[in-house]
Design a protein around this motif. Sequence first.
Motif, PDB file in Angstrom:
ATOM      1  N   GLY A   1       0.820  -1.201   0.000  1.00 40.47           N
ATOM      2  CA  GLY A   1       0.000   0.000   0.000  1.00 40.47           C
ATOM      3  C   GLY A   1       0.853   1.249   0.000  1.00 40.47           C
ATOM      4  O   GLY A   1       2.085   1.177   0.068  1.00 40.47           O
ATOM      5  N   PRO A   2       0.211   2.407  -0.053  1.00 44.14           N
ATOM      6  CA  PRO A   2       0.947   3.663  -0.199  1.00 44.14           C
ATOM      7  C   PRO A   2       1.717   4.105   1.051  1.00 44.14           C
ATOM      8  O   PRO A   2       2.586   4.960   0.962  1.00 44.14           O
ATOM      9  CB  PRO A   2      -0.142   4.676  -0.548  1.00 44.14           C
ATOM     10  N   VAL A   3       1.422   3.522   2.205  1.00 44.99           N
ATOM     11  CA  VAL A   3       2.088   3.926   3.437  1.00 44.99           C
ATOM     12  C   VAL A   3       2.513   2.679   4.202  1.00 44.99           C
ATOM     13  O   VAL A   3       1.671   1.885   4.624  1.00 44.99           O
ATOM     14  CB  VAL A   3       1.151   4.791   4.320  1.00 44.99           C
ATOM     15  N   SER A   4       3.821   2.493   4.337  1.00 45.37           N
ATOM     16  CA  SER A   4       4.338   1.361   5.122  1.00 45.37           C
ATOM     17  C   SER A   4       5.786   1.622   5.507  1.00 45.37           C
ATOM     18  O   SER A   4       6.468   2.442   4.896  1.00 45.37           O
ATOM     19  CB  SER A   4       4.244   0.049   4.340  1.00 45.37           C
ATOM     20  N   VAL A   5       6.244   0.896   6.508  1.00 45.61           N
ATOM     21  CA  VAL A   5       7.636   1.020   6.923  1.00 45.61           C
ATOM     22  C   VAL A   5       8.568   0.591   5.794  1.00 45.61           C
ATOM     23  O   VAL A   5       9.669   1.133   5.646  1.00 45.61           O
ATOM     24  CB  VAL A   5       7.899   0.227   8.225  1.00 45.61           C
ATOM     25  N   HIS A   6       8.131  -0.347   4.969  1.00 42.02           N
ATOM     26  CA  HIS A   6       8.945  -0.812   3.839  1.00 42.02           C
ATOM     27  C   HIS A   6       9.181   0.327   2.851  1.00 42.02           C
ATOM     28  O   HIS A   6      10.282   0.480   2.310  1.00 42.02           O
ATOM     29  CB  HIS A   6       8.263  -1.986   3.141  1.00 42.02           C
ATOM     30  N   ASN A   7       8.144   1.116   2.620  1.00 40.11           N
ATOM     31  CA  ASN A   7       8.273   2.270   1.727  1.00 40.11           C
ATOM     32  C   ASN A   7       9.223   3.309   2.326  1.00 40.11           C
ATOM     33  O   ASN A   7      10.003   3.931   1.603  1.00 40.11           O
ATOM     34  CB  ASN A   7       6.914   2.914   1.476  1.00 40.11           C
ATOM     35  N   CYS A   8       9.141   3.481   3.645  1.00 42.79           N
ATOM     36  CA  CYS A   8      10.009   4.460   4.320  1.00 42.79           C
ATOM     37  C   CYS A   8      11.478   4.149   4.081  1.00 42.79           C
ATOM     38  O   CYS A   8      12.283   5.055   3.850  1.00 42.79           O
ATOM     39  CB  CYS A   8       9.726   4.458   5.825  1.00 42.79           C
ATOM     40  N   ILE A   9      11.820   2.888   4.141  1.00 43.56           N
ATOM     41  CA  ILE A   9      13.213   2.488   3.950  1.00 43.56           C
ATOM     42  C   ILE A   9      13.709   2.926   2.573  1.00 43.56           C
ATOM     43  O   ILE A   9      14.810   3.464   2.431  1.00 43.56           O
ATOM     44  CB  ILE A   9      13.360   0.966   4.161  1.00 43.56           C
ATOM     45  N   THR A  10      12.884   2.727   1.562  1.00 45.95           N
ATOM     46  CA  THR A  10      13.276   3.111   0.209  1.00 45.95           C
ATOM     47  C   THR A  10      13.264   4.629   0.042  1.00 45.95           C
ATOM     48  O   THR A  10      14.147   5.196  -0.614  1.00 45.95           O
ATOM     49  CB  THR A  10      12.372   2.421  -0.828  1.00 45.95           C
ATOM     50  N   LEU A  11      12.303   5.300   0.646  1.00 49.92           N
ATOM     51  CA  LEU A  11      12.266   6.763   0.580  1.00 49.92           C
ATOM     52  C   LEU A  11      13.528   7.372   1.195  1.00 49.92           C
ATOM     53  O   LEU A  11      14.058   8.360   0.674  1.00 49.92           O
ATOM     54  CB  LEU A  11      11.019   7.306   1.289  1.00 49.92           C
ATOM     55  N   SER A  12      14.036   6.769   2.258  1.00 48.14           N
ATOM     56  CA  SER A  12      15.261   7.299   2.852  1.00 48.14           C
ATOM     57  C   SER A  12      16.446   7.121   1.901  1.00 48.14           C
ATOM     58  O   SER A  12      17.308   8.000   1.812  1.00 48.14           O
ATOM     59  CB  SER A  12      15.549   6.646   4.206  1.00 48.14           C
ATOM     60  N   GLY A  13      16.474   6.019   1.159  1.00 49.76           N
ATOM     61  CA  GLY A  13      17.531   5.813   0.164  1.00 49.76           C
ATOM     62  C   GLY A  13      17.465   6.847  -0.946  1.00 49.76           C
ATOM     63  O   GLY A  13      18.495   7.370  -1.396  1.00 49.76           O
ATOM     64  N   ILE A  14      16.250   7.146  -1.383  1.00 48.79           N
ATOM     65  CA  ILE A  14      16.068   8.164  -2.428  1.00 48.79           C
ATOM     66  C   ILE A  14      16.522   9.533  -1.911  1.00 48.79           C
ATOM     67  O   ILE A  14      17.276  10.250  -2.588  1.00 48.79           O
ATOM     68  CB  ILE A  14      14.603   8.202  -2.901  1.00 48.79           C
ATOM     69  N   ALA A  15      16.082   9.891  -0.714  1.00 45.13           N
ATOM     70  CA  ALA A  15      16.447  11.190  -0.139  1.00 45.13           C
ATOM     71  C   ALA A  15      17.960  11.306   0.026  1.00 45.13           C
ATOM     72  O   ALA A  15      18.555  12.333  -0.323  1.00 45.13           O
ATOM     73  CB  ALA A  15      15.740  11.386   1.196  1.00 45.13           C
ATOM     74  N   ASP A  16      18.586  10.251   0.550  1.00 41.48           N
ATOM     75  CA  ASP A  16      20.044  10.265   0.718  1.00 41.48           C
ATOM     76  C   ASP A  16      20.774  10.420  -0.606  1.00 41.48           C
ATOM     77  O   ASP A  16      21.789  11.117  -0.695  1.00 41.48           O
ATOM     78  CB  ASP A  16      20.518   8.981   1.404  1.00 41.48           C
ATOM     79  N   THR A  17      20.262   9.763  -1.635  1.00 44.66           N
ATOM     80  CA  THR A  17      20.913   9.855  -2.953  1.00 44.66           C
ATOM     81  C   THR A  17      20.822  11.275  -3.495  1.00 44.66           C
ATOM     82  O   THR A  17      21.819  11.820  -3.985  1.00 44.66           O
ATOM     83  CB  THR A  17      20.293   8.838  -3.930  1.00 44.66           C
ATOM     84  N   TYR A  18      19.654  11.889  -3.392  1.00 47.71           N
ATOM     85  CA  TYR A  18      19.539  13.281  -3.844  1.00 47.71           C
ATOM     86  C   TYR A  18      20.424  14.202  -3.010  1.00 47.71           C
ATOM     87  O   TYR A  18      20.996  15.166  -3.537  1.00 47.71           O
ATOM     88  CB  TYR A  18      18.087  13.755  -3.827  1.00 47.71           C
TER      89      TYR A  18
END
Length: 144
Positions: A57-74
Motif C-alpha cells: 500500500g501507499p504507506v508502510s515502513v517498507h516504503n520508508c526504507i526506500t524513501l530514505s535511500g532516495i532522499a540520501d541519494t539526492y
Amino acid sequence: MASTYHMHKDLNEKTKLALTSGIDLNNLGVCLSDQGRYQDALNCFQESLAIKIAAYGPVSVHNCITLSGIADTYLMMRDYTTAKKYTKKLENEALEINSSAQLRIARDIFKDIAAAQGLSKPKQSKEDKKKSRSTISSVLNNGR
C-alpha cells in the motif's frame, strides 16, 4: 528468501515480489549510490518503491526504507530541494505509521541537508570536540 517463503506459505505474489525483488533493488540502489552512480541508484529505488507500494500500500515502513535511500541519494547529488521533498514524504509516512525509528531517520536526513547547505553545523563527535579544545588551548597558550 527460502526461509521467508517457508515461514509464510500463504503470501500473495505481490508480497513475494516485494520480499525478493523489492529488497534486492533497494540494496542495489544503496550500493550504486555509494559508488556515485546516482541515476542508476534512483532507478533501482523507484522500481523498488513501486513494487513495495503494490504489495504493502501507499504507506508502510517498507516504503520508508526506500524513501530514505532516495532522499540520501539526492542529498549526495546536492539536489537539496528534491532531497527535502523525499525526506518530507518519509517523515509523513513515519508519522502516519507511528514509527519513531523512521521519524528519527527523516529528521537526521533533514539535519544532513541543512549541514550540507551550510545552514547548521554537523554534530561533532566527542573525539572531535576534544581535538578542537586541545587545538584552541594550544593556540591560546602559544599566543601568550
